[in-house]
Write an enzyme that holds these catalytic residues in place. Structure first.
Site, PDB file in Angstrom:
ATOM      1  N   PRO A  16       0.834  -1.130  -0.051  1.00 37.13           N
ATOM      2  CA  PRO A  16      -0.087  -0.096  -0.042  1.00 37.13           C
ATOM      3  C   PRO A  16       0.840   1.135  -0.225  1.00 37.13           C
ATOM      4  O   PRO A  16       1.807   1.285   0.819  1.00 37.13           O
ATOM      5  CB  PRO A  16      -0.761  -0.024   1.447  1.00 37.13           C
ATOM      6  CG  PRO A  16       0.172  -0.883   2.113  1.00 37.13           C
ATOM      7  CD  PRO A  16       0.659  -2.006   1.349  1.00 37.13           C
ATOM      8  N   ALA A  18      -0.244   5.165   0.135  1.00 39.34           N
ATOM      9  CA  ALA A  18      -1.234   6.042   0.404  1.00 39.34           C
ATOM     10  C   ALA A  18      -1.313   7.013  -0.759  1.00 39.34           C
ATOM     11  O   ALA A  18      -0.293   7.637  -0.873  1.00 39.34           O
ATOM     12  CB  ALA A  18      -1.346   6.845   1.654  1.00 39.34           C
ATOM     13  N   CYS A 101       2.723   2.592  10.043  1.00 44.95           N
ATOM     14  CA  CYS A 101       2.510   3.783   9.827  1.00 44.95           C
ATOM     15  C   CYS A 101       3.103   4.827  10.961  1.00 44.95           C
ATOM     16  O   CYS A 101       2.421   4.634  11.958  1.00 44.95           O
ATOM     17  CB  CYS A 101       0.945   4.228   9.480  1.00 44.95           C
ATOM     18  SG  CYS A 101       0.914   5.824   9.064  1.00 44.95           S
ATOM     19  N   LYS A 140       0.508  -5.583   8.764  1.00 41.50           N
ATOM     20  CA  LYS A 140       1.597  -5.034   8.204  1.00 41.50           C
ATOM     21  C   LYS A 140       2.471  -4.235   9.012  1.00 41.50           C
ATOM     22  O   LYS A 140       1.796  -3.206   9.466  1.00 41.50           O
ATOM     23  CB  LYS A 140       1.392  -4.257   6.934  1.00 41.50           C
ATOM     24  CG  LYS A 140       2.693  -3.631   6.358  1.00 41.50           C
ATOM     25  CD  LYS A 140       2.215  -3.137   5.005  1.00 41.50           C
ATOM     26  CE  LYS A 140       3.403  -2.420   4.146  1.00 41.50           C
ATOM     27  NZ  LYS A 140       3.585  -0.980   4.871  1.00 41.50           N
ATOM     28  N   ASN A 202       9.545  -6.793   2.864  1.00 38.40           N
ATOM     29  CA  ASN A 202       9.304  -5.400   2.078  1.00 38.40           C
ATOM     30  C   ASN A 202      10.304  -4.563   2.572  1.00 38.40           C
ATOM     31  O   ASN A 202      10.877  -4.464   3.796  1.00 38.40           O
ATOM     32  CB  ASN A 202       7.773  -5.173   2.685  1.00 38.40           C
ATOM     33  CG  ASN A 202       7.724  -3.613   2.115  1.00 38.40           C
ATOM     34  OD1 ASN A 202       7.552  -2.688   3.047  1.00 38.40           O
ATOM     35  ND2 ASN A 202       7.534  -3.239   0.826  1.00 38.40           N
ATOM     36  N   GLY A 203      10.583  -3.679   1.547  1.00 40.76           N
ATOM     37  CA  GLY A 203      11.505  -2.370   1.721  1.00 40.76           C
ATOM     38  C   GLY A 203      12.589  -2.449   0.595  1.00 40.76           C
ATOM     39  O   GLY A 203      13.446  -3.344   0.533  1.00 40.76           O
ATOM     40  N   ASP A 204      12.368  -1.364  -0.253  1.00 43.38           N
ATOM     41  CA  ASP A 204      13.586  -0.990  -1.133  1.00 43.38           C
ATOM     42  C   ASP A 204      13.769  -2.176  -1.976  1.00 43.38           C
ATOM     43  O   ASP A 204      14.918  -2.089  -2.788  1.00 43.38           O
ATOM     44  CB  ASP A 204      15.024  -0.881  -0.342  1.00 43.38           C
ATOM     45  CG  ASP A 204      14.974   0.399   0.359  1.00 43.38           C
ATOM     46  OD1 ASP A 204      13.991   1.162   0.380  1.00 43.38           O
ATOM     47  OD2 ASP A 204      16.129   0.839   0.802  1.00 43.38           O
ATOM     48  N   GLY A 226       6.680  -1.850  -3.170  1.00 41.78           N
ATOM     49  CA  GLY A 226       5.767  -0.416  -3.204  1.00 41.78           C
ATOM     50  C   GLY A 226       6.489   0.610  -4.250  1.00 41.78           C
ATOM     51  O   GLY A 226       6.008   0.555  -5.320  1.00 41.78           O
ATOM     52  N   ARG A 227       7.489   1.325  -3.750  1.00 39.38           N
ATOM     53  CA  ARG A 227       7.841   2.409  -4.486  1.00 39.38           C
ATOM     54  C   ARG A 227       8.685   1.816  -6.048  1.00 39.38           C
ATOM     55  O   ARG A 227       8.515   2.433  -6.966  1.00 39.38           O
ATOM     56  CB  ARG A 227       8.893   3.251  -3.899  1.00 39.38           C
ATOM     57  CG  ARG A 227       8.210   4.260  -2.955  1.00 39.38           C
ATOM     58  CD  ARG A 227       9.328   4.786  -1.782  1.00 39.38           C
ATOM     59  NE  ARG A 227       9.799   3.687  -1.162  1.00 39.38           N
ATOM     60  CZ  ARG A 227      11.037   3.765  -0.385  1.00 39.38           C
ATOM     61  NH1 ARG A 227      11.651   5.154  -0.508  1.00 39.38           N
ATOM     62  NH2 ARG A 227      11.448   2.899   0.311  1.00 39.38           N
TER      63      ARG A 227
HETATM   64  C1  LIG Z   1       3.998   7.652  -0.219  1.00 37.56           C
HETATM   65  C2  LIG Z   1       3.983   6.366   0.779  1.00 37.56           C
HETATM   66  C3  LIG Z   1       2.697   6.043   1.088  1.00 37.56           C
HETATM   67  C4  LIG Z   1       2.511   4.827   1.762  1.00 37.56           C
HETATM   68  N1  LIG Z   1       1.369   4.486   2.239  1.00 37.56           N
HETATM   69  C5  LIG Z   1       1.128   3.239   3.004  1.00 37.56           C
HETATM   70  C6  LIG Z   1       0.087   2.685   3.785  1.00 37.56           C
HETATM   71  O1  LIG Z   1      -1.114   3.352   3.210  1.00 37.56           O
HETATM   72  N2  LIG Z   1       0.123   1.668   4.206  1.00 37.56           N
HETATM   73  C7  LIG Z   1       1.239   0.761   4.537  1.00 37.56           C
HETATM   74  O2  LIG Z   1       1.055  -0.011   5.442  1.00 37.56           O
HETATM   75  N3  LIG Z   1       2.310   1.660   4.264  1.00 37.56           N
HETATM   76  C8  LIG Z   1       2.366   2.438   3.532  1.00 37.56           C
HETATM   77  N4  LIG Z   1       3.495   3.136   2.963  1.00 37.56           N
HETATM   78  C9  LIG Z   1       4.724   2.226   3.313  1.00 37.56           C
HETATM   79  C10 LIG Z   1       5.066   1.035   2.182  1.00 37.56           C
HETATM   80  O3  LIG Z   1       3.942   0.186   1.816  1.00 37.56           O
HETATM   81  C11 LIG Z   1       6.119   0.202   2.158  1.00 37.56           C
HETATM   82  O4  LIG Z   1       6.220  -0.414   3.379  1.00 37.56           O
HETATM   83  C12 LIG Z   1       7.461   1.177   2.254  1.00 37.56           C
HETATM   84  O5  LIG Z   1       7.486   2.113   1.298  1.00 37.56           O
HETATM   85  C13 LIG Z   1       8.908   0.190   2.071  1.00 37.56           C
HETATM   86  O6  LIG Z   1       8.569  -0.387   0.783  1.00 37.56           O
HETATM   87  P1  LIG Z   1       9.086   0.026  -0.877  1.00 37.56           P
HETATM   88  O7  LIG Z   1      10.553   0.104  -0.357  1.00 37.56           O
HETATM   89  O8  LIG Z   1       9.107  -1.169  -1.561  1.00 37.56           O
HETATM   90  O9  LIG Z   1       8.397   1.263  -1.107  1.00 37.56           O
HETATM   91  C14 LIG Z   1       3.663   4.073   2.194  1.00 37.56           C
HETATM   92  C15 LIG Z   1       4.936   4.597   1.843  1.00 37.56           C
HETATM   93  C16 LIG Z   1       5.032   5.598   0.828  1.00 37.56           C
HETATM   94  C17 LIG Z   1       6.334   6.099   0.439  1.00 37.56           C
END
Ligand SMILES: Cc1cc2nc3c(=O)[nH]c(=O)nc-3n(C[C@H](O)[C@H](O)[C@H](O)COP(=O)(O)O)c2cc1C
Length: 369
Positions: A16, A18, A101, A140, A202-204, A226-227
């Site tokens: 997710p 947001a 969060c 999560k 999860n992460g990066d 995510g990103r």
């Molecule tokens: C803009 C943004 C919004 C996010 N929104 C949520 C969210 O709604 N719920 C959640 O559990 N994590 C949220 N996260 C965290 C991501 O789900 C994820 O755990 C985090 O970005 C690390 O993973 P990634 O490096 O693959 O992005 C958000 C992260 C970002 C950057």
């Protein structure tokens, strides 16, 4: 890959984000393929119970957007239970609880990462939700509040006992925000703490190689992205291929990136209407542009669009401007090609010349995540 009664063809998941993981983006990712389960942006349980339009827009879906997990936040057990029942009746495949969060608005009411500090209370909340619905309930979390309080392994164990069907864990603490390196050993401890349920790391993860390293070093059952999916909605498909046979598919061509970006805008307009869809797309398009090569001419103009026609005008202008950076076959000249993407936890294994310091965190309604 299974989560409770659900079975997936892929053990790669969309995290997710947001403000970003709305229906249009989920459809873009699903059309390219390779993703197992997508999750909505986080939704306030109380807003669902109060039938707020904004909350229902966040869970808007369609048959092609399946299977779909809805992420809830809240700390009042009865509200979380009732919201879970509403979602089950609406056809959600599973419900994810936000425990990671770090945003004040969420933590202040005892939700998000505040839940990681109160194990018994959090387990009781999960138990109440699990008892009220037939669909899987997942959680999560981050690794903990800070380095002195790495509660994720204990919390994961407590939640498994309370009936949680899977744990998603971002390998950073709340204090870390998005800085520093994702801690694979920390994720491994969560994997080792549970008995029978899958843990999804999860992460990066921004490359297929990073996904493989996360699987190999943590023993996790799945990886959530995510990103990395925002940079590169092809990441799921490419990672599945890499995991299956070690083949690294080439980065999508510029024309393919533009095709998918156009499709994304079409879906934004379908779901949000032309003006709002285009305005929202102002913050989406620059993510596609990150892999276009030189792109400031595009970014400067795309943040002003309000109609599809204006967007097409921006693109046409950009195609002309970009000509100066390409060779006779339309390929970017080597010095203008964006450097390869490297995850924080891959840095030691990558040549220094290709290192990136950090993946940018998109701006959104939440300042830090
Ligand atoms: C803009 C943004 C919004 C996010 N929104 C949520 C969210 O709604 N719920 C959640 O559990 N994590 C949220 N996260 C965290 C991501 O789900 C994820 O755990 C985090 O970005 C690390 O993973 P990634 O490096 O693959 O992005 C958000 C992260 C970002 C950057």
């Amino acid at each position: 890959m299974r989560i409770g009664s659900l079975k997936f063809n892929s053990n790669l998941f969309l995290s997710p984000l947001a403000g970003y993981t709305n229906l249009p983006f989920r459809l873009v990712v699903r059309e390219i393929g390779g993703v197992g389960l997508c999750t909505t942006d986080l939704v306030n349980a109380r807003s669902l119970l109060e039938k707020r339009e904004k909350a229902f827009k966040l869970i808007e879906t369609c048959p092609a957007d399946s299977p779909l997990a809805v992420q809830l936040f809240g700390s009042v057990p009865e509200e979380m239970r009732d919201a879970a029942q509403i979602l089950e009746n609406l056809g959600a495949a599973s419900i994810d609880i936000n425990m990671g969060c770090p945003v004040k608005k969420v933590v202040k009411i005892g939700g998000g990462s505040a839940m990681m500090t109160e194990l018994d209370k959090t387990a009781a909340l999960v138990r109440k939700m699990v008892d009220a619905v037939k669909i899987p309930v997942t959680a999560k979390m981050r690794l903990g509040w800070d380095d002195e309080n790495l509660t994720a392994p204990d919390l994961a164990r407590a939640l498994e006992n309370a009936g949680a069907a899977a744990i998603f864990v971002h390998g950073r603490t709340r204090e870390q925000g998005f800085g520093g390196t994702v801690n694979l050993a920390g994720i491994r401890k969560v994997v080792e703490a549970v008995k029978n349920i899958p843990v999804i790391g999860n992460g990066d993860v921004i490359t297929p190689q990073a996904a493989k390293k996360m699987f190999d070093e943590t023993g996790c059952a799945g990886v959530s992205i995510g990103r990395g999916a925002f940079y590169n909605p092809w990441i799921f498909q490419h990672t599945l291929q890499f995991l299956a046979c070690g083949e690294l598919l080439p980065e999508p061509a510029f024309s393919e990136r533009v095709r998918v970006m156009n499709r994304h805008l079409d879906l934004m307009i379908e779901v949000f209407g032309e003006e709002l869809g285009c305005r929202m797309f102002r913050k989406v398009a620059p993510w596609y542009a990150k892999r276009f090569g030189p792109c400031h001419e595009f970014n400067k103009r795309v943040v002003q669009i309000s109609t599809r026609e204006e967007f097409l005008g921006v693109l046409e202008n950009y195609f002309r401007w970009r000509q100066q950076f390409v060779d006779e076959h339309g390929e970017l000249l080597p010095r203008f090609r964006p450097p390869p993407m490297v995850a924080s936890f891959m840095r030691e294994t990558e040549p220094a010349s290709t290192r990136r310091e950090q993946i940018p965190v998109p701006k959104g309604p939440m300042e830090i995540w």
